[in-house]
Scaffold this motif. Structure first.
Motif, mmCIF file in Angstrom:
data_model
loop_
_atom_site.group_PDB
_atom_site.id
_atom_site.type_symbol
_atom_site.label_atom_id
_atom_site.label_comp_id
_atom_site.label_asym_id
_atom_site.label_seq_id
_atom_site.Cartn_x
_atom_site.Cartn_y
_atom_site.Cartn_z
ATOM 1 N N THR A 144 -21.772 51.907 -73.752
ATOM 2 C CA THR A 144 -20.333 52.192 -73.842
ATOM 3 C C THR A 144 -20.032 53.571 -73.267
ATOM 4 N N ILE A 145 -20.806 54.563 -73.652
ATOM 5 C CA ILE A 145 -20.604 55.937 -73.155
ATOM 6 C C ILE A 145 -20.737 55.951 -71.636
ATOM 7 N N ASN A 146 -21.759 55.281 -71.139
ATOM 8 C CA ASN A 146 -21.997 55.186 -69.703
ATOM 9 C C ASN A 146 -20.820 54.535 -68.981
ATOM 10 N N ASN A 147 -20.236 53.513 -69.589
ATOM 11 C CA ASN A 147 -19.091 52.831 -68.982
ATOM 12 C C ASN A 147 -17.856 53.724 -68.884
ATOM 13 N N PHE A 148 -17.827 54.811 -69.647
ATOM 14 C CA PHE A 148 -16.750 55.790 -69.551
ATOM 15 C C PHE A 148 -17.084 56.884 -68.520
ATOM 16 N N GLY A 149 -18.158 56.690 -67.767
ATOM 17 C CA GLY A 149 -18.492 57.599 -66.685
ATOM 18 C C GLY A 149 -19.480 58.704 -67.023
ATOM 19 N N TRP A 150 -20.042 58.681 -68.201
ATOM 20 C CA TRP A 150 -20.989 59.710 -68.619
ATOM 21 C C TRP A 150 -22.400 59.381 -68.117
ATOM 22 N N ASP A 151 -23.202 60.416 -67.879
ATOM 23 C CA ASP A 151 -24.633 60.267 -67.636
ATOM 24 C C ASP A 151 -25.299 60.288 -69.011
ATOM 25 N N VAL A 152 -26.035 59.220 -69.345
ATOM 26 C CA VAL A 152 -26.514 59.036 -70.713
ATOM 27 C C VAL A 152 -28.020 58.872 -70.781
ATOM 28 N N ILE A 153 -28.596 59.545 -71.768
ATOM 29 C CA ILE A 153 -29.976 59.297 -72.178
ATOM 30 C C ILE A 153 -29.904 58.731 -73.588
ATOM 31 N N GLY A 154 -30.511 57.564 -73.788
ATOM 32 C CA GLY A 154 -30.608 56.951 -75.109
ATOM 33 C C GLY A 154 -32.043 57.028 -75.591
ATOM 34 N N VAL A 155 -32.217 57.466 -76.834
ATOM 35 C CA VAL A 155 -33.554 57.694 -77.391
ATOM 36 C C VAL A 155 -33.710 56.917 -78.691
ATOM 37 N N ASP A 156 -34.837 56.233 -78.831
ATOM 38 C CA ASP A 156 -35.164 55.566 -80.088
ATOM 39 C C ASP A 156 -36.681 55.500 -80.200
ATOM 40 N N SER A 157 -37.178 55.454 -81.426
ATOM 41 C CA SER A 157 -38.628 55.381 -81.632
ATOM 42 C C SER A 157 -39.142 53.942 -81.569
#
Length: 190
Positions: free
Chosen positions: A52-65
């Motif tokens: 969703t954040i990316n679809n608003f034009g942001w460069d995103v890193i998503g992190v999970d273990s």
């Protein structure tokens, strides 16, 4: 270690009630009101909010273990026009994450961390937040005087975060009959 295995098992069997597939209105409102930049989604799960954040034009890193959560997040982005950078990392260390972020999002990750992991998380958070950035946190809260609570209380959060952030807005509510809250925080200028 055991909690990581339990999360993996829950992703394998599909028992992930937190993974609604829908981004919350608090996040959507933030994205509509703020210009795009770099974002970090801590505890991103299968990537719904990072996408969703990316679809608003942001460069995103998503992190999970969780291996299985990150695998599903990557699969969900196969048809995306813009790439999201998903990484399997410990949120209390965030090895290999550099630079600063205008938005750091945590929906339901912080309250599941041990006190030791919370200390590392806070240290990395202070290093990664842009001086003009926003930390957006959704967490369960322990009720005042709740004995042996593993989730933080509002007072605990304010004590933990006050050396790094000032709280600009808080909305308290309930989820699954538990007290919960959204916090909008900005870094304290040094």
């Amino acid at each position: 270690m055991i909690s990581n295995l339990l999360f993996e098992l829950r992703y394998i069997v599909g028992n992930t009630p937190w993974d609604t597939g829908v981004s919350p209105p608090e996040l959507i409102s933030f994205l509509q009101e703020n210009p795009a930049g770099r974002a970090l989604d801590l505890g991103c799960g299968t990537g719904t909010n990072a996408i969703t954040i990316n679809n608003f034009g942001w460069d995103v890193i998503g992190v999970d273990s969780s291996y299985f959560a990150i695998k599903r997040a990557i699969e969900k982005t196969m048809c995306q026009a813009r790439e999201v950078d998903f990484r399997r990392l410990d949120v209390s260390r965030l090895k290999g994450i550099d630079g600063t972020f205008k938005l750091i999002l945590d929906i339901g990750c912080f309250h599941s961390l041990s006190p030791t992991s919370r200390a590392g998380y806070l240290q990395r958070l202070s290093e990664l937040i842009d001086p003009a950035g926003t930390y957006l946190l959704y967490t369960w809260l322990a009720d005042d005087g709740e004995p042996g609570a593993s989730t933080p209380s509002h007072e605990d959060l304010m004590t933990l975060f006050s050396p790094i952030f000032s709280s600009i807005r808080t909305e308290v509510g309930t989820e699954q009959e538990r007290t919960s809250a959204w916090y909008w925080m900005q870094p304290i200028s040094s």
